[in-house]
Design a protein around this motif. Structure first.
Motif, PDB file in Angstrom:
ATOM      1  N   ASP A 222      69.170  39.832  17.879  1.00 59.74           N
ATOM      2  CA  ASP A 222      68.297  39.401  18.967  1.00 59.74           C
ATOM      3  C   ASP A 222      67.003  40.201  19.071  1.00 59.74           C
ATOM      4  OD1 ASP A 222      69.588  41.690  19.683  1.00 59.74           O
ATOM      5  OD2 ASP A 222      70.356  40.975  21.604  1.00 59.74           O
ATOM      6  N   VAL A 223      66.813  41.231  18.232  1.00 61.90           N
ATOM      7  CA  VAL A 223      65.592  42.031  18.309  1.00 61.90           C
ATOM      8  C   VAL A 223      64.820  42.036  16.990  1.00 61.90           C
ATOM      9  CG1 VAL A 223      64.655  44.351  18.703  1.00 61.90           C
ATOM     10  CG2 VAL A 223      66.550  43.527  20.109  1.00 61.90           C
ATOM     11  N   MET A 224      65.540  41.994  15.862  1.00 64.70           N
ATOM     12  CA  MET A 224      64.884  42.143  14.572  1.00 64.70           C
ATOM     13  C   MET A 224      63.845  41.051  14.318  1.00 64.70           C
ATOM     14  SD  MET A 224      64.776  44.234  12.002  1.00 64.70           S
ATOM     15  CE  MET A 224      66.320  45.083  11.680  1.00 64.70           C
ATOM     16  N   ALA A 225      64.175  39.798  14.628  1.00 64.83           N
ATOM     17  CA  ALA A 225      63.228  38.709  14.384  1.00 64.83           C
ATOM     18  C   ALA A 225      61.948  38.869  15.200  1.00 64.83           C
ATOM     19  CB  ALA A 225      63.895  37.358  14.654  1.00 64.83           C
ATOM     20  N   PRO A 226      62.025  39.095  16.526  1.00 66.28           N
ATOM     21  CA  PRO A 226      60.789  39.299  17.286  1.00 66.28           C
ATOM     22  C   PRO A 226      59.985  40.503  16.801  1.00 66.28           C
ATOM     23  CG  PRO A 226      62.625  38.885  18.762  1.00 66.28           C
ATOM     24  CD  PRO A 226      63.201  39.059  17.401  1.00 66.28           C
TER      25      PRO A 226
ATOM     26  N   LYS B  84      56.227  40.192  15.274  1.00 69.72           N
ATOM     27  CA  LYS B  84      55.092  40.863  15.906  1.00 69.72           C
ATOM     28  C   LYS B  84      54.402  41.807  14.919  1.00 69.72           C
ATOM     29  CE  LYS B  84      53.696  43.599  19.892  1.00 69.72           C
ATOM     30  NZ  LYS B  84      54.127  44.304  21.128  1.00 69.72           N
ATOM     31  N   ALA B  85      55.198  42.530  14.115  1.00 70.97           N
ATOM     32  CA  ALA B  85      54.616  43.451  13.129  1.00 70.97           C
ATOM     33  C   ALA B  85      53.785  42.681  12.108  1.00 70.97           C
ATOM     34  CB  ALA B  85      55.723  44.243  12.435  1.00 70.97           C
ATOM     35  N   ALA B  86      54.307  41.540  11.644  1.00 73.17           N
ATOM     36  CA  ALA B  86      53.566  40.731  10.676  1.00 73.17           C
ATOM     37  C   ALA B  86      52.265  40.219  11.292  1.00 73.17           C
ATOM     38  CB  ALA B  86      54.431  39.562  10.201  1.00 73.17           C
ATOM     39  N   SER B  87      52.326  39.811  12.558  1.00 81.64           N
ATOM     40  CA  SER B  87      51.121  39.332  13.238  1.00 81.64           C
ATOM     41  C   SER B  87      50.080  40.437  13.353  1.00 81.64           C
ATOM     42  CB  SER B  87      51.476  38.791  14.631  1.00 81.64           C
ATOM     43  OG  SER B  87      52.389  37.723  14.547  1.00 81.64           O
ATOM     44  N   ASN B  88      50.519  41.631  13.732  1.00 82.51           N
ATOM     45  CA  ASN B  88      49.599  42.763  13.885  1.00 82.51           C
ATOM     46  C   ASN B  88      48.959  43.151  12.555  1.00 82.51           C
ATOM     47  OD1 ASN B  88      50.168  42.862  16.606  1.00 82.51           O
ATOM     48  ND2 ASN B  88      51.678  44.500  16.413  1.00 82.51           N
ATOM     49  N   LEU B  89      49.724  43.003  11.465  1.00 81.91           N
ATOM     50  CA  LEU B  89      49.210  43.358  10.139  1.00 81.91           C
ATOM     51  C   LEU B  89      48.534  42.177   9.448  1.00 81.91           C
ATOM     52  CD1 LEU B  89      52.279  45.464   8.903  1.00 81.91           C
ATOM     53  CD2 LEU B  89      50.040  46.358   9.575  1.00 81.91           C
TER      54      LEU B  89
ATOM     55  N   LEU C 108      58.809  35.366  22.933  1.00 81.49           N
ATOM     56  CA  LEU C 108      58.593  35.961  21.616  1.00 81.49           C
ATOM     57  C   LEU C 108      59.773  35.665  20.699  1.00 81.49           C
ATOM     58  CD1 LEU C 108      56.751  37.799  19.893  1.00 81.49           C
ATOM     59  CD2 LEU C 108      58.038  39.758  20.778  1.00 81.49           C
ATOM     60  N   LEU C 109      60.996  35.731  21.251  1.00 85.23           N
ATOM     61  CA  LEU C 109      62.196  35.448  20.469  1.00 85.23           C
ATOM     62  C   LEU C 109      62.195  34.000  19.985  1.00 85.23           C
ATOM     63  CD1 LEU C 109      65.013  36.287  19.425  1.00 85.23           C
ATOM     64  CD2 LEU C 109      65.945  35.653  21.662  1.00 85.23           C
TER      65      LEU C 109
ATOM     66  N   SER D 151      63.441  39.283  29.988  1.00 91.35           N
ATOM     67  CA  SER D 151      62.128  38.961  30.545  1.00 91.35           C
ATOM     68  C   SER D 151      61.582  37.693  29.896  1.00 91.35           C
ATOM     69  CB  SER D 151      61.159  40.126  30.310  1.00 91.35           C
ATOM     70  OG  SER D 151      60.877  40.252  28.923  1.00 91.35           O
ATOM     71  N   PRO D 152      60.797  36.907  30.626  1.00 92.93           N
ATOM     72  CA  PRO D 152      60.209  35.682  30.053  1.00 92.93           C
ATOM     73  C   PRO D 152      59.350  35.976  28.818  1.00 92.93           C
ATOM     74  CG  PRO D 152      59.999  35.692  32.444  1.00 92.93           C
ATOM     75  CD  PRO D 152      60.500  37.055  32.055  1.00 92.93           C
ATOM     76  N   ALA D 153      58.636  37.098  28.838  1.00 95.69           N
ATOM     77  CA  ALA D 153      57.758  37.430  27.703  1.00 95.69           C
ATOM     78  C   ALA D 153      58.569  37.640  26.428  1.00 95.69           C
ATOM     79  CB  ALA D 153      56.947  38.684  28.029  1.00 95.69           C
TER      80      ALA D 153
END
Length: 457
Positions: free
Chosen positions: A90-94, A98-103, A424-425, A418-420
């Protein structure tokens, strides 16, 4: 004394990103709690070796994997995440999204199951050897030393080779569905009863209905690697595990890979095969290095390959230069830790006493020193380990304790509800359906196919 020592060193809360030194070609491994300093390894050494993360459920194994995965992305490696957890991590995918988006790197999510959307043609390659391996893996036909099944293995290999040659030599893109519909009578006997059908035929008949691996016109695995970023693979059921095994076979045999691959295999024992074993024993030199996670040695046995738990745990410790141990009472793991840790020679003080025959018995003594072999991983360390303390072993050189930091998935305090985060998930697990390419006109008009050898002829 041990309790006092534990109380002195409180867990360090930190964001691992703070200690990244990618620009200096260094990989941040973890925080050494004993020496109160970060632990680094040269990237040139790290990318040729494997790392394992072991310990009880919910002990923090993925927290150790996450910063390494992000750093490998920063080193321009292609990250392949194999997620076979029921329901998915439940955490690895988000976090990877996000890391790929930032890079500014691509992120591709694929989900394998009987009801998932078209995403990949598993028979996309034109290499006969690779295609034969893929078909055998998909049909769950493993190499064994059981002579009773030798005849059926040879029969299966013969059929798989015939199918592979046909797919490789055909100018059109061929899927499993094509083989089991348009070209079915080239390879199989339609009049055969169910009990007369081979395992390959019955298995491929089922997989022909799986849209997820029968998609035409999609991106190739070779192109995914060339583009870089993250390829997140999620299995819906255990019936999907052979697809993961087939993809590993493709990766191992894919010629001229455009970049280095970091393969993250969580609960990998569920789909272990001979190719995954080969990745461990030779993958580092072939441009693939693994980050694997598991809980206990008892789960590592592979009876289909005649591999016991002891064999597998020995293979892992022999080929993983970095071991993150998050707490274990497993006797196999404890035994391997003592073996891998090795011994060190220390000077031990001794007291020699000389006695004289006098009216008053008195003794005189002198000190001397002798060498003694002492294990690098002490009994105290193993006691800490049983209390879920994290150890990091680098090529047999242990640190006493290591603190695992937490990557920041989103701004502010982390809240899975949280909704945020839920948004993201959802975004990180969105399947993008491949629009099926139109069937070739030749096929639609009953084209005369490439000549294939019928294994039953």
């Amino acid at each position: 004394q041990l309790a006092k020592q534990i109380n002195k060193i409180q867990p360090k809360n930190y964001n691992p990103v703070k200690y990244f030194k990618v620009n200096k070609q260094l990989v941040f491994l973890n925080w050494d709690a004993e020496n109160n300093q970060p632990v680094y390894e040269e990237y040139a050494k790290f990318n040729k070796k494997h790392a394992q993360f072991l310990g009880r459920s919910q002990s923090g194994k993925n927290l150790g994997i996450q910063p390494l995965a992000v750093q490998m992305m920063m080193f321009d490696e292609f990250i392949i995440m194999l997620d076979v957890k029921n329901g998915g991590d439940d955490v690895m995918a988000p976090l990877l999204y996000k890391a790929a988006s930032n890079l500014e790197q691509p992120y591709t999510y694929m989900e394998f199951g009987v009801s998932t959307l078209p995403q990949l043609n598993i028979l996309q390659t034109k290499d006969v050897d690779v295609l034969q391996d893929i078909i055998l893996q998909l049909c769950n036909i493993q190499e064994t030393s059981d002579m009773a099944t030798d005849y059926y293995q040879k029969q299966a290999k013969r059929i798989a080779l015939s199918l592979a040659q046909f797919v490789a030599n055909n100018q059109n893109e061929i899927t499993i569905r094509d083989l089991m519909t348009t070209y079915y009578e080239l390879f199989f006997n339609p009049a055969a009863k169910d009990n007369e059908k081979s395992k390959i035929e019955t298995s491929l008949q089922i997989l022909a209905d799986w849209d997820c691996i029968n998609a035409k016109g999609g991106i190739s695995i070779d192109q995914l690697i060339a583009n870089g970023g993250v390829w997140y693979l999620q299995t819906r059921t255990k019936e999907s595990y052979p697809i993961i095994q087939a993809i590993i076979s493709i990766l191992l045999k894919l010629p001229n890979r455009k970049r280095k691959i970091c393969l993250i295999a969580d609960e990998f024992f569920k789909y272990v095969n001979k190719d995954l074993i080969e990745v461990f024993t030779e993958g580092g030199g072939k441009g693939i290095h693994c980050l694997v996670a598991y809980q206990t040695a008892a789960l590592l046995k592979a009876p289909q390959l005649n591999i016991t738990s002891q064999d597998m745990i020995g293979t892992l410790f022999a080929n993983c230069s970095y071991s993150y141990v998050y707490g274990s009472n497993d006797p196999f793991i404890i035994d391997q830790l003592e073996k891998v840790g090795g011994i060190v020679k220390v000077q031990v003080e001794t007291q020699q006493t000389e006695r004289g025959f006098t009216l008053v018995d008195k003794g005189t003594g002198k000190k001397s020193y002798r060498e003694q072999d002492v294990p690098k991983i002490t009994k105290d360390m193993l006691n800490l380990l049983r209390d879920r303390e994290c150890f990091l072993l680098c090529s047999g050189r242990p640190t006493n304790r290591a603190h695992t930091g937490m990557m920041q998935v989103m701004n502010g305090s982390f809240d899975k509800d949280s909704p945020a985060f839920r948004s993201l998930l959802t975004t990180s697990r969105e399947v993008h359906e491949i629009q099926q390419a139109e069937e070739s006109k030749l096929i639609q008009e009953n084209q005369t196919p490439v000549t294939a050898s019928n294994p039953f002829a």
